[in-house]
Structures are given as structure tokens and as C-alpha cells.
Design a protein around this motif. Structure first.
Motif, PDB file in Angstrom:
ATOM      1  N   PRO A 120     -14.203  -5.000  10.032  1.00 38.51           N
ATOM      2  CA  PRO A 120     -13.202  -5.762   9.273  1.00 38.51           C
ATOM      3  C   PRO A 120     -11.791  -5.573   9.826  1.00 38.51           C
ATOM      4  O   PRO A 120     -11.310  -4.450   9.960  1.00 38.51           O
ATOM      5  CB  PRO A 120     -13.330  -5.174   7.864  1.00 38.51           C
ATOM      6  CG  PRO A 120     -14.727  -4.643   7.798  1.00 38.51           C
ATOM      7  CD  PRO A 120     -15.024  -4.132   9.169  1.00 38.51           C
ATOM      8  N   LYS A 121     -11.155  -6.703  10.143  1.00 38.46           N
ATOM      9  CA  LYS A 121      -9.839  -6.685  10.773  1.00 38.46           C
ATOM     10  C   LYS A 121      -8.771  -7.130   9.788  1.00 38.46           C
ATOM     11  O   LYS A 121      -9.001  -7.972   8.931  1.00 38.46           O
ATOM     12  CB  LYS A 121      -9.843  -7.616  11.986  1.00 38.46           C
ATOM     13  CG  LYS A 121      -8.576  -7.572  12.816  1.00 38.46           C
ATOM     14  CD  LYS A 121      -8.686  -8.481  14.041  1.00 38.46           C
ATOM     15  CE  LYS A 121      -7.424  -8.425  14.873  1.00 38.46           C
ATOM     16  NZ  LYS A 121      -7.527  -9.309  16.064  1.00 38.46           N
ATOM     17  N   ARG A 122      -7.597  -6.563   9.918  1.00 39.64           N
ATOM     18  CA  ARG A 122      -6.474  -6.942   9.063  1.00 39.64           C
ATOM     19  C   ARG A 122      -6.161  -8.432   9.173  1.00 39.64           C
ATOM     20  O   ARG A 122      -6.134  -8.975  10.266  1.00 39.64           O
ATOM     21  CB  ARG A 122      -5.199  -6.197   9.483  1.00 39.64           C
ATOM     22  CG  ARG A 122      -5.163  -4.758   9.095  1.00 39.64           C
ATOM     23  CD  ARG A 122      -3.852  -4.120   9.534  1.00 39.64           C
ATOM     24  NE  ARG A 122      -3.808  -2.785   9.002  1.00 39.64           N
ATOM     25  CZ  ARG A 122      -3.361  -2.470   7.789  1.00 39.64           C
ATOM     26  NH1 ARG A 122      -2.859  -3.419   7.017  1.00 39.64           N
ATOM     27  NH2 ARG A 122      -3.405  -1.232   7.352  1.00 39.64           N
ATOM     28  N   TYR A 123      -5.904  -9.054   8.033  1.00 40.89           N
ATOM     29  CA  TYR A 123      -5.319 -10.397   8.064  1.00 40.89           C
ATOM     30  C   TYR A 123      -3.886 -10.365   7.575  1.00 40.89           C
ATOM     31  O   TYR A 123      -3.181 -11.377   7.593  1.00 40.89           O
ATOM     32  CB  TYR A 123      -6.154 -11.390   7.262  1.00 40.89           C
ATOM     33  CG  TYR A 123      -6.374 -11.054   5.801  1.00 40.89           C
ATOM     34  CD1 TYR A 123      -5.449 -11.426   4.838  1.00 40.89           C
ATOM     35  CD2 TYR A 123      -7.523 -10.395   5.384  1.00 40.89           C
ATOM     36  CE1 TYR A 123      -5.651 -11.137   3.504  1.00 40.89           C
ATOM     37  CE2 TYR A 123      -7.740 -10.106   4.055  1.00 40.89           C
ATOM     38  CZ  TYR A 123      -6.793 -10.478   3.113  1.00 40.89           C
ATOM     39  OH  TYR A 123      -7.006 -10.195   1.782  1.00 40.89           O
ATOM     40  N   THR A 124      -3.436  -9.193   7.096  1.00 41.04           N
ATOM     41  CA  THR A 124      -2.009  -8.955   6.854  1.00 41.04           C
ATOM     42  C   THR A 124      -1.650  -7.677   7.597  1.00 41.04           C
ATOM     43  O   THR A 124      -2.401  -6.709   7.591  1.00 41.04           O
ATOM     44  CB  THR A 124      -1.701  -8.781   5.351  1.00 41.04           C
ATOM     45  OG1 THR A 124      -2.627  -7.842   4.782  1.00 41.04           O
ATOM     46  CG2 THR A 124      -1.798 -10.097   4.610  1.00 41.04           C
ATOM     47  N   ARG A 125      -0.508  -7.677   8.227  1.00 37.91           N
ATOM     48  CA  ARG A 125      -0.133  -6.513   9.032  1.00 37.91           C
ATOM     49  C   ARG A 125       0.291  -5.346   8.135  1.00 37.91           C
ATOM     50  O   ARG A 125       0.686  -5.536   6.978  1.00 37.91           O
ATOM     51  CB  ARG A 125       1.017  -6.880   9.978  1.00 37.91           C
ATOM     52  CG  ARG A 125       2.302  -7.284   9.274  1.00 37.91           C
ATOM     53  CD  ARG A 125       3.418  -7.562  10.261  1.00 37.91           C
ATOM     54  NE  ARG A 125       4.625  -8.035   9.588  1.00 37.91           N
ATOM     55  CZ  ARG A 125       5.519  -7.238   9.020  1.00 37.91           C
ATOM     56  NH1 ARG A 125       5.341  -5.923   9.042  1.00 37.91           N
ATOM     57  NH2 ARG A 125       6.589  -7.742   8.417  1.00 37.91           N
ATOM     58  N   ALA A 126       0.216  -4.155   8.683  1.00 40.17           N
ATOM     59  CA  ALA A 126       0.744  -2.990   7.986  1.00 40.17           C
ATOM     60  C   ALA A 126       2.269  -3.097   7.941  1.00 40.17           C
ATOM     61  O   ALA A 126       2.895  -3.528   8.916  1.00 40.17           O
ATOM     62  CB  ALA A 126       0.326  -1.714   8.700  1.00 40.17           C
ATOM     63  N   PRO A 127       2.903  -2.736   6.823  1.00 38.62           N
ATOM     64  CA  PRO A 127       4.358  -2.867   6.723  1.00 38.62           C
ATOM     65  C   PRO A 127       5.109  -1.807   7.513  1.00 38.62           C
ATOM     66  O   PRO A 127       6.333  -1.903   7.678  1.00 38.62           O
ATOM     67  CB  PRO A 127       4.606  -2.692   5.224  1.00 38.62           C
ATOM     68  CG  PRO A 127       3.511  -1.789   4.768  1.00 38.62           C
ATOM     69  CD  PRO A 127       2.307  -2.189   5.592  1.00 38.62           C
TER      70      PRO A 127
END
Length: 364
Positions: free
Chosen positions: A125-132
């Protein structure tokens, strides 16, 4: 009107008696050395059925909603607030990752900043929102909480960097996780069973902090053959001023699989009795669809409201959504269903709501 000292002492004694009663109950320990959820609200699917269902779940609604731009916003961290925090404030770092600041101490919960929540970074599972942010952008951190060993909560890449940046950090986690945490470089690791408490201090801060390992309805595994070999939990953090914070980690409330009585997990009412009411809580609201598969370990938004009620939270934030595609629901469905349930129950909308990733909320 505040309670008289004798009343407060009596209440504290009752709470401690209850905690000792719950602490003595080891029904979540199995003779095999593994763990279980000892309630009718939990029903364990066979491994073959679970993994077959997991692999065949249609995630098109999630993917479509991402393509339509319905993922949560990602904000830059508010450095002014974080560097000069209120007595109690919380920053959502995506999924179940949190930065809690309470009475002069800073606590990092389940940090995952990798691109994938997976044993490897080339699949999963890959991020679809980046880490802040990344670890090197975090402020000084005193404590780390790891609720359990799933890859979306215990991320080796992120934790190695945390151990390097904060070599003296004190870590709190659950039975079975000491070896992996020490292998990542952590030196001061406290391992808890449900209802264990740890009282600690912070240099320059007057008074004690309390960390309590509390139950949750979930499960663990990092491979095919270690299912339930380590424990999972929620956590309570209490500051010297009396502020209480609840972190659900990852939890379910009532399984729909072979739960004909629709039994609900009793642990949250128990947590409320011993540690509530809470000034602030972070409660999982996502990764629940299809419910026949995931309700045994993840709460729906409606069930999250029941947890909010059970623990006696004055203000709750929905977590465990908006970051990785783990299940089939549309990515903005959890906060929508949460808002509808709060309205149906007659609660103020902001009593239990969500944040943008990177947003900081201050306790009033």
C-alpha cells in the motif's frame, strides 16, 4: 464546583480498584503464548478465508475517489504552534501518526513516514497523500508510543530515524515488541500488558506523567505465521495538570462476522471508568469496508462515536484514514459518515471531527 479532596481520593481509590480488577484478568492470553480478544464482539476468521478475502477485495471506489481529488488536504506544519505549544495540543501526521504535546512533554504516536506501509518499499500500500514532514523536521520528542506491530503502525524505516535523532527517547509498546524495537536502536523500551501503568518525569517539567496500556479489539502480524503472537493496545496519557488523552491505535468495536448477538466491545466503557473523562482523544474511523471482512478489527465511523461516548471524551479527532488504500471505502467516506452520525446523535459537529494532515488543534 470542584470535588472536595476526600471525594477526589475516594474516586481515585475506586478507579484503582477497578484497574487492579481488570489487570488481574488475563483472558486475552492464550496457553500457546499468543493473544486474543476475549469478548463476544470479536470473531476470528480462518487465515485462508481472511487472506483470500483481502486479496479479492475490490478497491476501485477508493482509487476512483482519489482520482477525483477527494483525499484530505496536506498542510505544512504550524511551526509557531508546535514550538510554543498550549498545555494540550495534537497534530495529525496522517493515518494513525500523531504528535501530542501535553504539559511540556512531546509524544510521538505510531509514526509512519515511508512511502509504503509494507515489509519492502517496492510493493505494498502506497501513500496517496504525502507525509506533512519527515523525522528530521520534528521538534524535540520525549516519548514514543507504538500501539502494535502492523506495518502501517510500526514502520522500520521511520523508527530507525527516530532512534537516531532521539537516542534517549523512552518508548512504550506492547508485549512481544521489545526485540524489534531494540533492534531498531531504541535503548529505553517499556513493554506493557493491558492495564499496566508507567509513571515518568520530564526534565524541567514539574510533576509526573502517566502512560497506561489499555485494551483494544484488534490483532497483530508482520508475516503469515505470526498472527496474534504480539499484543495490540490503545494508550492513555495523563499529564501533571490532569489533562487526559486517549489514543485508540487500531481498533474494532463489534464484528459482523459470526456475531449474531451484535455484542459490542466492553473495553472502552472500562477505560472510561478507570481513566475518563478525556480532554482529548484520537479514535480510528477508517479501513472498514467490506465490513464482513474488516469489522472484526476496524471500527466504522458510527462505532467510533460509540467509543467516543464510552470513554467520555470531550473532544475527539478521527484518525486511521486518508493516507493508504487498505480497504474499499471511498477515501472521504469516513469523515462524511462521522459527521452524519454526530448530527444524528445531536452532538455538536466539532465535538468529534477530523483534521487536515499536518493540522494542529489546541485544547481550549
Amino acid at each position: 464546583m470542584s470535588a472536595a479532596p476526600s471525594d477526589q481520593a475516594g474516586s481515585a481509590n475506586i478507579r484503582e480498584q477497578l484497574r487492579q480488577q481488570f489487570l488481574a484478568d488475563k483472558s486475552h492470553h492464550q496457553s500457546s503464548g499468543r493473544f486474543t480478544n476475549p469478548w463476544p464482539s470479536f470473531s476470528l476468521q480462518p487465515n485462508t478465508k481472511f487472506f483470500t478475502s483481502l486479496l479479492t477485495t475490490d478497491r476501485k471506489p477508493s482509487s476512483r475517489s482519489i482520482a477525483e481529488g477527494r483525499a484530505p488536504k496536506v498542510l505544512a506544519l504550524n511551526d509557531a504552534k508546535i514550538s510554543d505549544p498550549s498545555d494540550l495540543q495534537l497534530t495529525w501526521l496522517g493515518h494513525a501518526s500523531l504528535l501530542l504535546q501535553i504539559n511540556g512533554a512531546t509524544v510521538l504516536c505510531d509514526p509512519v513516514f515511508s512511502e509504503r506501509c509494507s515489509p519492502v518499499q517496492w510493493v505494498g500500500p502506497k501513500r496517496y497523500t504525502r507525509a506533512p514532514c519527515q523525522v528530521d523536521e520534528l521538534p524535540p520528542v520525549d516519548f514514543l508510543i507504538i500501539s502494535h506491530n502492523h506495518y502501517d503502525h510500526l514502520d522500520r524505516n521511520t523508527l530507525r530515524l527516530v532512534a537516531m535523532k532521539y537516542p534517549e527517547i523512552r518508548v512504550f509498546s506492547t508485549l512481544g515488541n521489545r526485540e524489534i524495537l531494540e533492534s531498531l536502536g531504541f535503548k529505553d523500551v517499556s513493554i506493557g500488558d493491558w492495564w499496566d501503568e508507567f509513571k515518568v518525569s520530564v526534565a524541567g517539567v514539574e510533576g509526573e506523567f502517566k502512560f497506561a496500556c489499555t485494551p483494544a479489539q484488534h490483532m497483530t502480524a508482520r508475516g503469515v505465521f505470526d498472527r496474534m503472537a504480539t499484543l495490540w493496545s490503545s494508550w492513555v496519557v495523563q499529564g501533571p495538570s490532569g489533562h487526559r488523552f486517549f489514543f485508540s491505535g487500531d481498533t474494532a468495536y463489534s464484528s459482523t462476522y459470526e456475531n449474531k448477538s451484535k455484542a459490542e466491545c466492553p473495553a472502552f466503557k472500562q477505560i472510561g471508568q478507570v481513566y475518563g473523562p478525556f480532554s482529548l482523544a484520537a479514535i480510528a474511523i477508517g479501513a472498514y469496508s467490506p465490513e464482513i471482512l474488516f469489522s472484526t478489527m476496524h471500527a466504522t465511523p458510527e462505532q467510533a462515536v460509540r467509543i467516543h461516548e464510552d470513554i467520555g471524551s470531550k473532544k475527539s479527532i478521527g484518525i486511521h484514514w486518508g493516507t493508504f488504500v487498505l480497504t474499499a471505502e471511498e477515501v472521504d467516506e469516513p469523515p462524511k459518515r462521522l459527521a452524519l452520525e454526530m448530527e444524528a446523535c445531536g452532538y455538536p459537529a466539532d465535538e468529534f471531527t477530523v483534521l487536515s494532515i499536518g493540522e494542529t488543534i489546541q485544547h481550549k
